[in-house]
Design a protein around this motif. Structure first.
Motif, PDB file in Angstrom:
ATOM      1  N   MET A   1       0.897  -1.220   0.148  1.00 63.63           N
ATOM      2  CA  MET A   1       0.061   0.053   0.163  1.00 63.63           C
ATOM      3  C   MET A   1       0.836   1.175  -0.039  1.00 63.63           C
ATOM      4  N   THR A   2       1.022   1.911  -1.178  1.00 65.64           N
ATOM      5  CA  THR A   2       1.531   3.139  -1.216  1.00 65.64           C
ATOM      6  C   THR A   2       0.824   4.366  -1.475  1.00 65.64           C
ATOM      7  N   ASP A   3      -0.284   4.148  -2.015  1.00 62.57           N
ATOM      8  CA  ASP A   3      -1.131   5.459  -2.365  1.00 62.57           C
ATOM      9  C   ASP A   3      -2.484   5.645  -1.959  1.00 62.57           C
ATOM     10  N   LEU A   4      -2.818   6.571  -1.310  1.00 64.01           N
ATOM     11  CA  LEU A   4      -4.025   6.884  -0.455  1.00 64.01           C
ATOM     12  C   LEU A   4      -5.181   6.988  -1.831  1.00 64.01           C
ATOM     13  N   SER A   5      -5.010   7.507  -2.888  1.00 69.44           N
ATOM     14  CA  SER A   5      -5.807   7.918  -3.972  1.00 69.44           C
ATOM     15  C   SER A   5      -6.626   6.349  -4.218  1.00 69.44           C
ATOM     16  N   GLU A   6      -5.857   5.131  -3.967  1.00 73.67           N
ATOM     17  CA  GLU A   6      -6.625   4.095  -4.486  1.00 73.67           C
ATOM     18  C   GLU A   6      -7.478   3.292  -3.486  1.00 73.67           C
ATOM     19  N   LEU A   7      -7.551   3.990  -2.290  1.00 78.90           N
ATOM     20  CA  LEU A   7      -8.493   3.543  -1.328  1.00 78.90           C
ATOM     21  C   LEU A   7      -9.980   4.141  -1.489  1.00 78.90           C
ATOM     22  N   ALA A   8     -10.897   3.433  -0.843  1.00 76.38           N
ATOM     23  CA  ALA A   8     -12.395   3.717  -0.956  1.00 76.38           C
ATOM     24  C   ALA A   8     -12.522   4.777   0.308  1.00 76.38           C
ATOM     25  N   ASP A   9     -13.480   5.727   0.316  1.00 79.13           N
ATOM     26  CA  ASP A   9     -13.486   6.611   1.442  1.00 79.13           C
ATOM     27  C   ASP A   9     -13.528   6.074   2.855  1.00 79.13           C
ATOM     28  N   HIS A  10     -14.208   4.932   2.955  1.00 75.45           N
ATOM     29  CA  HIS A  10     -14.324   4.352   4.204  1.00 75.45           C
ATOM     30  C   HIS A  10     -12.725   3.731   4.636  1.00 75.45           C
ATOM     31  N   GLU A  11     -12.054   3.581   3.687  1.00 81.20           N
ATOM     32  CA  GLU A  11     -10.538   3.133   4.013  1.00 81.20           C
ATOM     33  C   GLU A  11      -9.708   4.270   4.117  1.00 81.20           C
ATOM     34  N   LYS A  12      -9.837   5.659   4.162  1.00 82.16           N
ATOM     35  CA  LYS A  12      -9.271   6.670   4.269  1.00 82.16           C
ATOM     36  C   LYS A  12      -9.434   7.447   5.760  1.00 82.16           C
ATOM     37  N   THR A  13     -10.105   6.783   6.545  1.00 83.96           N
ATOM     38  CA  THR A  13     -10.698   7.480   7.718  1.00 83.96           C
ATOM     39  C   THR A  13      -9.336   7.276   8.557  1.00 83.96           C
ATOM     40  N   LEU A  14      -8.963   8.486   9.609  1.00 82.37           N
ATOM     41  CA  LEU A  14      -7.901   8.450  10.222  1.00 82.37           C
ATOM     42  C   LEU A  14      -8.358   9.257  11.611  1.00 82.37           C
ATOM     43  N   LEU A  15      -8.024   8.548  12.621  1.00 89.98           N
ATOM     44  CA  LEU A  15      -7.941   9.114  14.052  1.00 89.98           C
ATOM     45  C   LEU A  15      -6.720   9.772  14.401  1.00 89.98           C
ATOM     46  N   LEU A  16      -6.898  11.137  14.752  1.00 92.93           N
ATOM     47  CA  LEU A  16      -5.687  11.597  15.623  1.00 92.93           C
ATOM     48  C   LEU A  16      -6.046  11.908  16.871  1.00 92.93           C
ATOM     49  N   LEU A  17      -5.161  11.299  17.753  1.00 91.33           N
ATOM     50  CA  LEU A  17      -5.151  11.580  19.224  1.00 91.33           C
ATOM     51  C   LEU A  17      -3.986  12.150  19.821  1.00 91.33           C
ATOM     52  N   ASP A  18      -4.175  13.241  20.276  1.00 91.44           N
ATOM     53  CA  ASP A  18      -3.234  13.984  21.039  1.00 91.44           C
ATOM     54  C   ASP A  18      -3.711  15.373  21.841  1.00 91.44           C
ATOM     55  N   ASP A  19      -3.200  15.287  23.071  1.00 90.27           N
ATOM     56  CA  ASP A  19      -3.443  16.407  23.948  1.00 90.27           C
ATOM     57  C   ASP A  19      -2.781  17.756  23.662  1.00 90.27           C
ATOM     58  N   ASP A  20      -2.085  17.787  22.633  1.00 89.85           N
ATOM     59  CA  ASP A  20      -1.285  19.117  22.230  1.00 89.85           C
ATOM     60  C   ASP A  20      -1.993  19.924  21.216  1.00 89.85           C
ATOM     61  N   LYS A  21      -2.840  20.839  21.518  1.00 92.31           N
ATOM     62  CA  LYS A  21      -3.962  21.077  20.616  1.00 92.31           C
ATOM     63  C   LYS A  21      -3.261  21.820  19.244  1.00 92.31           C
ATOM     64  N   PRO A  22      -2.428  22.568  19.662  1.00 89.06           N
ATOM     65  CA  PRO A  22      -1.751  23.142  18.414  1.00 89.06           C
ATOM     66  C   PRO A  22      -1.177  22.312  17.147  1.00 89.06           C
ATOM     67  N   PHE A  23      -0.487  21.009  17.922  1.00 83.87           N
ATOM     68  CA  PHE A  23       0.009  20.287  17.016  1.00 83.87           C
ATOM     69  C   PHE A  23      -1.041  19.278  16.334  1.00 83.87           C
ATOM     70  N   LEU A  24      -2.088  19.097  17.136  1.00 83.48           N
ATOM     71  CA  LEU A  24      -3.189  18.204  16.503  1.00 83.48           C
ATOM     72  C   LEU A  24      -3.913  18.971  15.576  1.00 83.48           C
ATOM     73  N   THR A  25      -4.088  20.247  15.582  1.00 81.81           N
ATOM     74  CA  THR A  25      -4.646  21.188  14.632  1.00 81.81           C
ATOM     75  C   THR A  25      -3.826  21.239  13.396  1.00 81.81           C
ATOM     76  N   ARG A  26      -2.563  21.460  13.563  1.00 80.70           N
ATOM     77  CA  ARG A  26      -1.579  21.232  12.300  1.00 80.70           C
ATOM     78  C   ARG A  26      -1.546  19.909  11.735  1.00 80.70           C
ATOM     79  N   LEU A  27      -1.589  18.891  12.598  1.00 79.76           N
ATOM     80  CA  LEU A  27      -1.435  17.638  11.822  1.00 79.76           C
ATOM     81  C   LEU A  27      -2.864  17.117  11.083  1.00 79.76           C
ATOM     82  N   GLU A  28      -3.818  17.804  11.755  1.00 81.02           N
ATOM     83  CA  GLU A  28      -5.270  17.566  10.955  1.00 81.02           C
ATOM     84  C   GLU A  28      -5.360  18.080   9.769  1.00 81.02           C
TER      85      GLU A  28
END
Length: 183
Positions: A1-28
């Protein structure tokens, strides 16, 4: 797996979990630009709720959070969706926690601050392809520090027991533990 565009929408879901709000916002923002459908959480409780309601295909989880350990979320994600790929981020890296993270289902373990390209590379890396050896391997001082940290964790963070097992004076160990990790 090397390319995200080949995946269906339900396979592109990503959870970002961090308590550093500025870092979390930038990464999001960075991950959305790269094509992920992002859900953010800033606590273990919120991360567990997100995983239980709709397990994502990918997760980027901070190790130490105010209300607990991010490895709980990695473990729950692996139970709910075994093929999900999780990366653990931390500013307090040591070998023992990296090994634990991988045993619980994480595919990689990155030191903070990790940039979005490194995170994407870790999330989409092919499990069959072995990574290149590091350009800058750990120094001997860092390897020693990592070993001390591992024994310290295995002794349930008991300084006296760790010092005994390492055949080291307790005060010497306390001084080593009080310092930052060598490079």
């Amino acid at each position: 797996m090397t390319d995200l565009s080949e995946l269906a929408d339900h396979e592109k879901t990503l959870l970002l979990l961090d308590d550093d709000k500025p870092f979390l916002t930038r990464l999001e923002r960075a991950m959305e630009k790269r094509g992920f459908i992002v859900t953010v959480a800033d606590s273990v409780a919120a991360g567990l709720a997100a995983v239980k309601s709709d397990p994502p295909a990918f997760a980027v989880v901070d190790l130490r959070l105010e209300d607990g350990n991010g490895l709980e979320v990695v473990s729950t994600l692996h139970e709910k969706r075994p093929e999900a790929r999780a990366v653990v981020l931390t500013g307090y890296g040591n070998i023992a926690t990296a090994v634990t993270a991988v045993k619980l289902g994480a595919v990689d373990y990155l030191a903070k601050p990790a940039d979005a390209d490194d995170v994407v590379k870790a999330l989409l890396a092919d499990a069959e392809i072995k990574p290149e050896p590091p350009e800058n391997p750990m120094s001997a001082d860092r390897v020693r520090w990592e070993h001390i940290q591992r024994v310290y964790e295995l002794c349930d963070r008991n300084v006296s027991e760790t010092a005994r097992r390492l055949n080291m004076h307790r005060r010497t160990l306390q001084r080593i533990l009080a310092k930052r990790a060598p490079r």
